[in-house]
Design an enzyme around this catalytic site. Structure first.
Site, mmCIF file in Angstrom:
data_model
loop_
_atom_site.group_PDB
_atom_site.id
_atom_site.type_symbol
_atom_site.label_atom_id
_atom_site.label_comp_id
_atom_site.label_asym_id
_atom_site.label_seq_id
_atom_site.Cartn_x
_atom_site.Cartn_y
_atom_site.Cartn_z
ATOM 1 N N CYS A 166 -5.192 -9.322 3.276
ATOM 2 C CA CYS A 166 -6.245 -8.635 4.266
ATOM 3 C C CYS A 166 -7.505 -9.288 4.203
ATOM 4 C CB CYS A 166 -6.937 -7.997 2.381
ATOM 5 S SG CYS A 166 -5.723 -6.422 2.172
ATOM 6 N N LEU B 36 -7.305 -0.041 -2.349
ATOM 7 C CA LEU B 36 -6.752 -0.743 -4.161
ATOM 8 C C LEU B 36 -6.661 -2.338 -3.704
ATOM 9 C CD1 LEU B 36 -3.482 -2.118 -3.011
ATOM 10 C CD2 LEU B 36 -2.965 0.389 -3.132
ATOM 11 N N PHE C 90 -16.484 -11.604 -7.942
ATOM 12 C CA PHE C 90 -16.981 -12.483 -6.636
ATOM 13 C C PHE C 90 -17.968 -14.148 -6.118
ATOM 14 C CE2 PHE C 90 -12.887 -10.782 -3.608
ATOM 15 C CZ PHE C 90 -12.953 -10.051 -5.110
ATOM 16 N N VAL D 36 0.883 -1.321 0.279
ATOM 17 C CA VAL D 36 0.151 0.068 0.367
ATOM 18 C C VAL D 36 0.622 1.429 0.446
ATOM 19 C CG1 VAL D 36 -1.906 1.679 1.453
ATOM 20 C CG2 VAL D 36 -2.085 -1.021 0.974
HETATM 21 N N1 LIG Z 1 -1.680 -4.961 0.456
HETATM 22 C C1 LIG Z 1 -3.017 -5.193 -0.028
HETATM 23 O O1 LIG Z 1 -3.319 -5.696 -1.268
HETATM 24 C C2 LIG Z 1 -3.790 -3.971 1.082
HETATM 25 C C3 LIG Z 1 -5.226 -3.686 0.363
HETATM 26 C C4 LIG Z 1 -5.620 -2.296 0.988
HETATM 27 C C5 LIG Z 1 -5.364 -2.370 2.590
HETATM 28 N N2 LIG Z 1 -4.494 -2.703 3.074
HETATM 29 C C6 LIG Z 1 -3.666 -2.186 4.460
HETATM 30 O O2 LIG Z 1 -2.346 -2.067 4.354
HETATM 31 C C7 LIG Z 1 -2.129 -1.887 5.519
HETATM 32 C C8 LIG Z 1 -0.208 -1.863 5.649
HETATM 33 O O3 LIG Z 1 -0.161 -3.847 4.246
HETATM 34 P P1 LIG Z 1 0.745 -4.026 3.034
HETATM 35 O O4 LIG Z 1 0.146 -4.760 2.652
HETATM 36 O O5 LIG Z 1 1.107 -2.902 2.506
HETATM 37 O O6 LIG Z 1 1.539 -4.356 4.356
HETATM 38 P P2 LIG Z 1 2.977 -4.558 4.373
HETATM 39 O O7 LIG Z 1 3.434 -5.551 5.403
HETATM 40 O O8 LIG Z 1 3.210 -5.254 2.412
HETATM 41 O O9 LIG Z 1 3.840 -3.077 3.898
HETATM 42 C C9 LIG Z 1 4.447 -2.536 5.804
HETATM 43 C C10 LIG Z 1 5.517 -1.709 5.709
HETATM 44 O O10 LIG Z 1 5.781 -1.307 6.755
HETATM 45 C C11 LIG Z 1 7.153 -0.998 7.295
HETATM 46 N N3 LIG Z 1 6.879 -0.314 8.288
HETATM 47 C C12 LIG Z 1 6.206 -1.256 9.115
HETATM 48 N N4 LIG Z 1 6.868 -0.487 10.823
HETATM 49 C C13 LIG Z 1 6.981 1.112 10.426
HETATM 50 C C14 LIG Z 1 7.318 1.852 10.761
HETATM 51 N N5 LIG Z 1 7.061 2.117 12.139
HETATM 52 N N6 LIG Z 1 8.492 3.400 10.442
HETATM 53 C C15 LIG Z 1 7.908 2.979 9.320
HETATM 54 N N7 LIG Z 1 7.230 1.238 8.493
HETATM 55 C C16 LIG Z 1 7.457 0.386 9.345
HETATM 56 C C17 LIG Z 1 7.125 -2.357 6.666
HETATM 57 O O11 LIG Z 1 8.499 -2.696 7.135
HETATM 58 C C18 LIG Z 1 6.644 -2.804 5.834
HETATM 59 O O12 LIG Z 1 7.656 -2.414 4.752
HETATM 60 C C19 LIG Z 1 -2.320 -2.365 6.261
HETATM 61 O O13 LIG Z 1 -3.445 -2.360 7.006
HETATM 62 C C20 LIG Z 1 -3.407 -3.365 4.993
HETATM 63 O O14 LIG Z 1 -4.425 -4.144 6.329
HETATM 64 C C21 LIG Z 1 -3.216 -3.904 2.046
#
Ligand SMILES: NC(=O)c1ccc[n+]([C@@H]2O[C@H](COP(=O)([O-])OP(=O)(O)OC[C@H]3O[C@@H](n4cnc5c(N)ncnc54)[C@H](O)[C@@H]3O)[C@@H](O)[C@H]2O)c1
Length: 453
Positions: free
Chosen positions: A266, A156, A255, A11
């Site tokens: 998710c 997304l 879906f 994200v």
């Molecule tokens: N992946 C998806 O398709 C998606 C879609 C919509 C919403 N989300 C939500 O978005 C959020 C992020 O998801 P994601 O899939 O991108 O996660 P991810 O695990 O791919 O990425 C998270 C990133 O944040 C970094 N991080 C953690 N703590 C940190 C800090 N204190 N300072 C700086 N960086 C830090 C991690 O090292 C990692 O690189 C989640 O809550 C998820 O539910 C994800």
């Protein structure tokens, strides 16, 4: 506008790159220094179509940069987006430790007022907690300004994340004041030029909307999987039923595909978190529990079918898996049905040959011992991996698996047996090619001579 995005995952990277694409100056803050170093060199740690070229061009133009230093990364930002992970905690709730750690850091380093925006999926009330935490620290540091936290959940889809962000179905904004909503509306205006798709609501409603959306989509999938189970017992093809009900506009075509279960970063964790939220409210989430239970069963279905086919004996058997990521278009393996199947097959003594266009390296890290011993082989070529196989299992419906040369596949396999975990093939066509075919919730088709083993 000068923006900061905290978290360089799926994200965060998409958000930062897309905002940079619209002319903003974006600093992405990531606490993993190796990731920062790689990203600063233009090496992207995830697979997401279209992201790499966008990221590289904005790195080159200086519009986008990466740092591990929070204070440096947020300096001068008008808005700071929090996009860190919210995985499942021990009791099923969303683990907010990353989000709250970011709040703590922001409270300790902010030197001027700005808007904080929660993009991570977080339970109702989290923005209030983040706001409280930051403002408390600002007060302790003698700062005279206070910040507000808005909710802007992300919708997304991995595999089409850039496209989804650039052309969103809707942008949900949960704001408690006009200044916050005006800033966010301005920021999103370039993405919404053809028509207005901003849905403004309270912060708590925005937080809840994201969970309700994911829980509803997971429910559609689990419902169809349940119908597929019944179809299999009644001699009905779930694919006929899918077409039959999908043509009803009240139901829709999205879906409603039966398959070997949903995974990803998710749906599983968000359904679990919503269940926990309900429990904490003393409210029985009967539907959500059933959705989760059906999905857990669904992930074991292919194994059950394979076990039945091999009369419970996997020793000496070679099973090919096509597709490992939790869905096509991504290298994300989080909660992927393939991993449940891989774990069980390897534990039962089968030899596994698996193929995925982008997820092999992630699987290789997880199964280093089995790779070293030769019990597991991984390759990007679907044909190399079917050689000598006693069964082929389609787990993830990547495009390259949709129309393979079945005559070649049949020649390479020891036994022409195909388990279609996503119902992408036509059973009669596959049977005509000389395969025994089994899908999810469809009558079995074809024959296969008894194996020599
Ligand atoms: N992946 C998806 O398709 C998606 C879609 C919509 C919403 N989300 C939500 O978005 C959020 C992020 O998801 P994601 O899939 O991108 O996660 P991810 O695990 O791919 O990425 C998270 C990133 O944040 C970094 N991080 C953690 N703590 C940190 C800090 N204190 N300072 C700086 N960086 C830090 C991690 O090292 C990692 O690189 C989640 O809550 C998820 O539910 C994800």
């Amino acid at each position: 506008m000068r923006l900061s995005v905290v978290g360089a995952g799926y994200v965060g990277l998409v958000t930062a790159s897309c905002f940079a694409e619209m002319g903003n100056h974006v600093v992405c803050i990531e606490h993993d220094p190796f990731r920062v170093a790689r990203l600063s060199r233009g090496e992207i740690p995830i697979y997401e179509p279209g992201l790499e070229s966008m990221l590289k061009s904005h790195l080159a133009s200086g519009q986008l940069s990466f740092t591990a230093d929070m204070a440096e990364g947020v300096r001068g930002a008008s808005a700071i987006f929090i996009a860190v992970g919210t995985p499942t905690g021990e009791d099923g709730s969303a683990d907010l430790s990353h989000v709250l750690a970011v709040a703590e850091q922001l409270g300790q380093c902010l030197t001027s007022a700005c808007l904080i925006v929660d993009k991570s999926t977080v339970p109702v009330g989290t923005a209030e907690r983040v706001e409280q935490r930051i403002n408390q620290r600002l007060g302790e540091r003698g700062m005279k300004f206070r910040i507000r936290v808005a909710s802007n959940p992300e919708f997304l889809k991995e595999g089409s994340a850039v496209e989804d962000f650039m052309r969103p179905d809707r942008v949900v904004l949960g704001c408690s004041d006009t200044a916050s909503s005006e800033l966010l509306r301005r920021l999103y205006a370039p993405f919404l030029r053809n028509h207005e798709r901003v849905l403004q609501m309270s912060v708590r409603a925005a937080e809840f909307t994201k969970y309700a959306a994911n829980a509803f989509l997971a429910t559609k999938i689990s419902f169809m999987n349940e119908m597929a189970g019944l179809c299999a017992r009644l001699g009905v093809d779930i694919e006929d039923v899918r077409r039959g009900i999908g043509s009803d506009r009240r139901i829709g075509t999205h879906f409603i595909y039966a398959g070997c279960g949903y995974g990803g970063s998710c749906f599983p964790k968000d359904v679990r978190a919503l269940i926990r939220t309900a429990e904490l409210q003393g409210f029985e989430p009967a539907i959500l529990r059933a959705v989760e239970a059906r999905n857990a069963l669904q992930k074991t279905l292919l194994l059950q079918d394979l076990r039945e086919h091999f009369n419970g004996h996997f020793q000496g058997r070679v099973v090919t898996l096509w597709g490992l990521s939790f869905k096509p278009g991504t290298d994300d393996l989080r909660e992927a049905p393939s991993l449940v199947l891989l774990d069980a097959l390897l534990a039962a003594g089968a030899r596994v040959q698996a193929c995925d266009p982008v997820a092999c390296s992630g699987v290789a890290k997880r199964y280093a011992d089995e790779l070293a011993s030769g019990q597991l082989r991984l390759d990007e070529s679907p044909y190399a991996m079917v050689e000598g196989a006693d069964a082929l299992v389609l787990v993830t419906e990547w495009k390259q698996f949709r129309q393979p040369d079945f005559a070649r596949v049949r020649r390479l396999m020891r036994m022409p047996v195909l388990f279609d975990g996503r119902n992408i093939y036509d059973p009669s066509e596959i049977a005509e090619q000389g395969f025994l075919y089994r899908g999810i919730g469809r009558p079995q088709a074809g024959h296969c001579k008894a194996s020599a083993a």
